[in-house]
Design an enzyme around this catalytic site. Structure first.
Site, PDB file in Angstrom:
ATOM      1  N   ASP A 265      -7.225  -6.544  -3.813  1.00  0.00           N
ATOM      2  CA  ASP A 265      -6.999  -5.496  -4.816  1.00  0.00           C
ATOM      3  C   ASP A 265      -7.302  -6.003  -6.220  1.00  0.00           C
ATOM      4  O   ASP A 265      -7.719  -5.234  -7.077  1.00  0.00           O
ATOM      5  CB  ASP A 265      -5.535  -5.038  -4.782  1.00  0.00           C
TER       6      ASP A 265
ATOM      7  N   HIS B 160     -54.131  15.667   5.106  1.00  0.00           N
ATOM      8  CA  HIS B 160     -53.642  14.286   5.237  1.00  0.00           C
ATOM      9  C   HIS B 160     -54.755  13.402   5.807  1.00  0.00           C
ATOM     10  O   HIS B 160     -55.015  12.311   5.328  1.00  0.00           O
ATOM     11  CB  HIS B 160     -52.452  14.208   6.208  1.00  0.00           C
TER      12      HIS B 160
ATOM     13  N   GLN C 234       0.828  -1.209   0.000  1.00  0.00           N
ATOM     14  CA  GLN C 234       0.000   0.000   0.000  1.00  0.00           C
ATOM     15  C   GLN C 234       0.862   1.257   0.000  1.00  0.00           C
ATOM     16  O   GLN C 234       0.480   2.282  -0.562  1.00  0.00           O
ATOM     17  CB  GLN C 234      -0.982  -0.005   1.171  1.00  0.00           C
TER      18      GLN C 234
ATOM     19  N   HIS D 218       1.588   2.820  -3.413  1.00  0.00           N
ATOM     20  CA  HIS D 218       0.532   3.499  -4.191  1.00  0.00           C
ATOM     21  C   HIS D 218       0.816   4.983  -4.360  1.00  0.00           C
ATOM     22  O   HIS D 218       0.574   5.546  -5.422  1.00  0.00           O
ATOM     23  CB  HIS D 218      -0.832   3.338  -3.520  1.00  0.00           C
TER      24      HIS D 218
ATOM     25  N   GLU E 250      -8.881   1.532   5.784  1.00  0.00           N
ATOM     26  CA  GLU E 250      -9.442   1.063   4.512  1.00  0.00           C
ATOM     27  C   GLU E 250      -9.287  -0.464   4.432  1.00  0.00           C
ATOM     28  O   GLU E 250     -10.226  -1.183   4.145  1.00  0.00           O
ATOM     29  CB  GLU E 250      -8.692   1.735   3.354  1.00  0.00           C
ATOM     30  N   HIS E 251      -8.063  -0.942   4.691  1.00  0.00           N
ATOM     31  CA  HIS E 251      -7.790  -2.386   4.710  1.00  0.00           C
ATOM     32  C   HIS E 251      -7.272  -2.765   6.085  1.00  0.00           C
ATOM     33  O   HIS E 251      -6.404  -2.076   6.626  1.00  0.00           O
ATOM     34  CB  HIS E 251      -6.691  -2.763   3.717  1.00  0.00           C
TER      35      HIS E 251
HETATM   36  N1  LIG Z   1      -9.416   4.071  -1.781  1.00  0.00           N
HETATM   37  C1  LIG Z   1      -9.416   3.271  -2.829  1.00  0.00           C
HETATM   38  O1  LIG Z   1     -10.319   2.477  -2.991  1.00  0.00           O
HETATM   39  C2  LIG Z   1      -8.303   3.361  -3.831  1.00  0.00           C
HETATM   40  C3  LIG Z   1      -8.221   2.435  -4.888  1.00  0.00           C
HETATM   41  C4  LIG Z   1      -7.200   2.611  -5.838  1.00  0.00           C
HETATM   42  C5  LIG Z   1      -6.329   3.698  -5.741  1.00  0.00           C
HETATM   43  N2  LIG Z   1      -6.442   4.569  -4.710  1.00  0.00           N
HETATM   44  C6  LIG Z   1      -5.610   5.771  -4.606  1.00  0.00           C
HETATM   45  O2  LIG Z   1      -5.852   6.512  -5.788  1.00  0.00           O
HETATM   46  C7  LIG Z   1      -4.786   7.432  -5.954  1.00  0.00           C
HETATM   47  C8  LIG Z   1      -4.399   7.516  -7.409  1.00  0.00           C
HETATM   48  O3  LIG Z   1      -3.671   8.698  -7.532  1.00  0.00           O
HETATM   49  P1  LIG Z   1      -2.880   9.112  -8.839  1.00  0.00           P
HETATM   50  O4  LIG Z   1      -2.309  10.457  -8.566  1.00  0.00           O
HETATM   51  O5  LIG Z   1      -1.994   8.004  -9.230  1.00  0.00           O
HETATM   52  O6  LIG Z   1      -3.957   9.182  -9.976  1.00  0.00           O
HETATM   53  P2  LIG Z   1      -5.294  10.032 -10.178  1.00  0.00           P
HETATM   54  O7  LIG Z   1      -5.834   9.583 -11.495  1.00  0.00           O
HETATM   55  O8  LIG Z   1      -6.172   9.956  -9.000  1.00  0.00           O
HETATM   56  O9  LIG Z   1      -4.815  11.552 -10.306  1.00  0.00           O
HETATM   57  C9  LIG Z   1      -4.116  12.024 -11.383  1.00  0.00           C
HETATM   58  C10 LIG Z   1      -4.663  13.372 -11.780  1.00  0.00           C
HETATM   59  O10 LIG Z   1      -4.440  14.324 -10.738  1.00  0.00           O
HETATM   60  C11 LIG Z   1      -4.351  15.610 -11.316  1.00  0.00           C
HETATM   61  N3  LIG Z   1      -3.276  16.369 -10.664  1.00  0.00           N
HETATM   62  C12 LIG Z   1      -1.985  16.007 -10.530  1.00  0.00           C
HETATM   63  N4  LIG Z   1      -1.280  16.996  -9.923  1.00  0.00           N
HETATM   64  C13 LIG Z   1      -2.148  18.002  -9.680  1.00  0.00           C
HETATM   65  C14 LIG Z   1      -2.029  19.306  -9.080  1.00  0.00           C
HETATM   66  N5  LIG Z   1      -0.866  19.729  -8.592  1.00  0.00           N
HETATM   67  N6  LIG Z   1      -3.127  20.052  -8.980  1.00  0.00           N
HETATM   68  C15 LIG Z   1      -4.331  19.613  -9.452  1.00  0.00           C
HETATM   69  N7  LIG Z   1      -4.483  18.406 -10.051  1.00  0.00           N
HETATM   70  C16 LIG Z   1      -3.424  17.613 -10.150  1.00  0.00           C
HETATM   71  C17 LIG Z   1      -4.004  15.430 -12.766  1.00  0.00           C
HETATM   72  O11 LIG Z   1      -4.963  16.059 -13.563  1.00  0.00           O
HETATM   73  C18 LIG Z   1      -3.996  13.931 -13.006  1.00  0.00           C
HETATM   74  O12 LIG Z   1      -4.736  13.564 -14.144  1.00  0.00           O
HETATM   75  C19 LIG Z   1      -3.651   6.958  -5.059  1.00  0.00           C
HETATM   76  O13 LIG Z   1      -3.577   7.867  -3.977  1.00  0.00           O
HETATM   77  C20 LIG Z   1      -4.123   5.579  -4.580  1.00  0.00           C
HETATM   78  O14 LIG Z   1      -3.632   5.332  -3.308  1.00  0.00           O
HETATM   79  C21 LIG Z   1      -7.428   4.426  -3.771  1.00  0.00           C
HETATM   80  N1  LIG Z   2      -5.108  -0.857  -3.029  1.00  0.00           N
HETATM   81  C1  LIG Z   2      -5.939  -0.043  -3.868  1.00  0.00           C
HETATM   82  C2  LIG Z   2      -7.117   0.414  -3.025  1.00  0.00           C
HETATM   83  O1  LIG Z   2      -6.715   1.192  -1.980  1.00  0.00           O
HETATM   84  C3  LIG Z   2      -6.487  -0.749  -5.090  1.00  0.00           C
HETATM   85  C4  LIG Z   2      -5.475  -1.215  -6.079  1.00  0.00           C
HETATM   86  C5  LIG Z   2      -5.571  -1.214  -7.435  1.00  0.00           C
HETATM   87  N2  LIG Z   2      -4.455  -1.793  -7.914  1.00  0.00           N
HETATM   88  C6  LIG Z   2      -3.719  -2.153  -6.925  1.00  0.00           C
HETATM   89  N3  LIG Z   2      -4.319  -1.801  -5.795  1.00  0.00           N
HETATM   90 ZN   LIG Z   3      -3.345  -1.678  -3.918  1.00  0.00          ZN
END
Ligand SMILES: NC(=O)c1ccc[n+]([C@@H]2O[C@H](COP(=O)([O-])OP(=O)(O)OC[C@H]3O[C@@H](n4cnc5c(N)ncnc54)[C@H](O)[C@@H]3O)[C@@H](O)[C@H]2O)c1
Ligand SMILES: N[C@H](CO)Cc1c[nH]c[nH+]1
Ligand SMILES: [Zn+2]
Length: 429
Positions: A356, A415, A255, A258, A322-323
């Protein structure tokens, strides 16, 4: 990871804090993005894609040609893996169809509920730092099983303006064809308000970074529903002396990799488990391609020694992870004590990666303590429950006098009349 040795209870609340941005600063940035997209549609999407994703996009919709060639761009081995995951996720979510039993509350008074799909839904698939095609299975499968008529998918393109082949392949495998090349808060705004190209939807699903999560929070004011706040990934592991340090370390890192804003927590009643896990974390960290990201996440993370497993469970319920991984041979008994968690993994062989990708459960889950009051995505998230009732003459005779009395007591005479006029017609016959 910061170490804590039996912290007093009054310090626990402070220890459950997630890392995060300066809240007000984030709100005003995202608020501006939402307003610009609302006012200027595609032009604003183009502006923000250039600013945040360093890409200039003329055609937002992924073309039929791009969808068709995805099949040949993904290896056979990966396609088989995706199909295995799809199968399990379909089985688990299909089992969530609920019965629509009619209940006779009083003789002649029937009540029931019917699940009806939300007609238009938007799926956000993260792609900023990794192309999370597995999230398409997690959102698309229940949307299709529920019967949603219009499914719109937004995901950020890479700097060349392309969407990862596995994202295109997975979407096409489950039957989603409206994919738009836009990410971040601007994608959420596009689906909430609609643009010249992107259809407006009624509910938006999917995880994302802080910008995406903040945008989902704010667009609710415009009447668009959201699944839940699903932000930066987190895991809390509870281990006793029967946990396996190398396994636990791998879960913490899974995690942490990520994002820099992820948080991982280890709780144990055994100092040896903590020491050995932390040294394993350092060993395994050096092998990871995303070492720098994981290292940053570890700076937000904690290993906490507590008096007992009961105290670990109590802390975990306060944290609402979350997990939650129960790395113990007594996992089954401990799981009875879980009150707040998104998804729980029992025993040394239930790694978090299984949920996941492929066990069948949904990986779109509440983060940042929201597991206290939200569930993860399920089939029901894509449905509304409409309630129905049907009263026979006998039914109205049975409950009518009570309704008349209550309506009168609330001084709502119209009513009362709606009942009285019918009772009179029944009695007149
Ligand atoms: N809770 C869940 O169920 C779950 C599941 C999968 C992933 N996640 C989380 O999702 C997130 C994915 O994040 P990511 O960044 O890889 O992808 P993302 O697609 O969420 O975000 C990317 C976007 O953020 C925007 N961005 C980047 N920098 C910016 C800035 N400075 N200002 C405004 N906008 C900006 C851009 O437009 C870009 O397209 C991770 O934090 C991961 O931990 C959570
Ligand atoms: N751990 C993420 C949810 O918090 C989900 C994910 C997608 N791919 C790998 N992991
Ligand atoms: Zn994951």
């Amino acid at each position: 990871m910061e170490m804590y040795n039996k912290p007093p209870k009054k310090q626990w609340k402070e220890l459950t804090r997630r890392p995060g941005f300066e809240k007000n600063q984030l709100s005003s940035l995202v608020y501006d993005i939402l307003n610009e997209v609302k006012s200027y549609g595609n032009a604003a999407l183009q502006k923000y894609s250039e600013q945040f994703d360093k890409v200039s996009i003329n055609d937002l919709l992924v073309s039929e040609k791009e969808m068709e060639i995805a099949e040949s761009e993904v290896s056979e081995a990966l396609k088989s893996a995706i199909k295995l995951a799809k199968n399990n996720i379909e089985k688990f979510h299909a089992s969530q169809q609920n019965s629509e039993e009619k209940i006779e509350t009083t003789s002649g008074v029937f009540c029931w509920r019917k699940a009806v799909a939300i007609e238009k839904v938007g799926l956000y698939i993260p792609g900023g730092s990794a192309p999370l095609f597995s999230t398409i299975l997690m959102l698309g499968i229940p949307a299709i099983l529920a019967g949603c008529k219009e499914i719109v998918l937004c995901t950020p393109p890479n700097v060349k303006g392309n969407i990862h082949p596995a994202i295109r392949y997975t979407a096409s495998l489950i039957g989603i064809s409206k994919i738009f090349k836009v990410g971040g808060a601007q994608a959420i705004a596009a689906m909430a308000y609609g643009t010249e190209t992107i259809p407006q939807v009624y509910k938006i699903f999917g995880p994302g970074n802080q910008y995406v999560t903040k945008a989902k929070e704010l667009i609710q004011q415009s009447g668009t529903a959201i699944d839940m706040p699903a932000g930066p990934s987190e895991v809390l592991v509870i281990a006793d002396k029967t946990g396996i340090p190398s396994f636990i370390a791998s879960d913490l890192l899974s995690q942490a990799e990520h994002g820099a804003d992820s948080q991982v927590i280890l709780l144990s009643n055994d100092q040896r488990i903590i020491d050995e896990t932390l040294s394993e974390v350092q060993k395994q960290l050096n092998q990871l391609p995303r070492k720098n990201t994981a290292e940053k996440a570890l700076e937000n993370s904690k290993a906490i020694l507590l008096e007992s497993m009961e105290a670990c469970m109590e802390f975990s319920n306060l944290y609402a992870p979350e997990h939650l991984i129960l790395a113990s041979e007594s996992a089954s008994g401990l799981s009875e004590k879980v009150i707040n968690a998104g998804s729980v993994f029992l025993g040394n062989y239930s790694c978090e990666s299984a949920g996941d990708y492929a066990s069948g459960t949904n990986h779109t889950l509440p983060t940042n303590g929201y597991a206290r009051n939200y569930s993860g995505v399920s089939l029901e998230s894509f449905q509304k429950k409409i309630s129905f009732q049907e009263l026979s003459k006998e039914g109205l005779k049975n409950i009518g006098p009570a309704i008349e009395l209550m309506a009168e007591a609330e001084q709502l005479i119209a009513h009362k009349n709606a009942v009285s006029i019918r009772l009179k017609s029944i009695n007149d016959v």
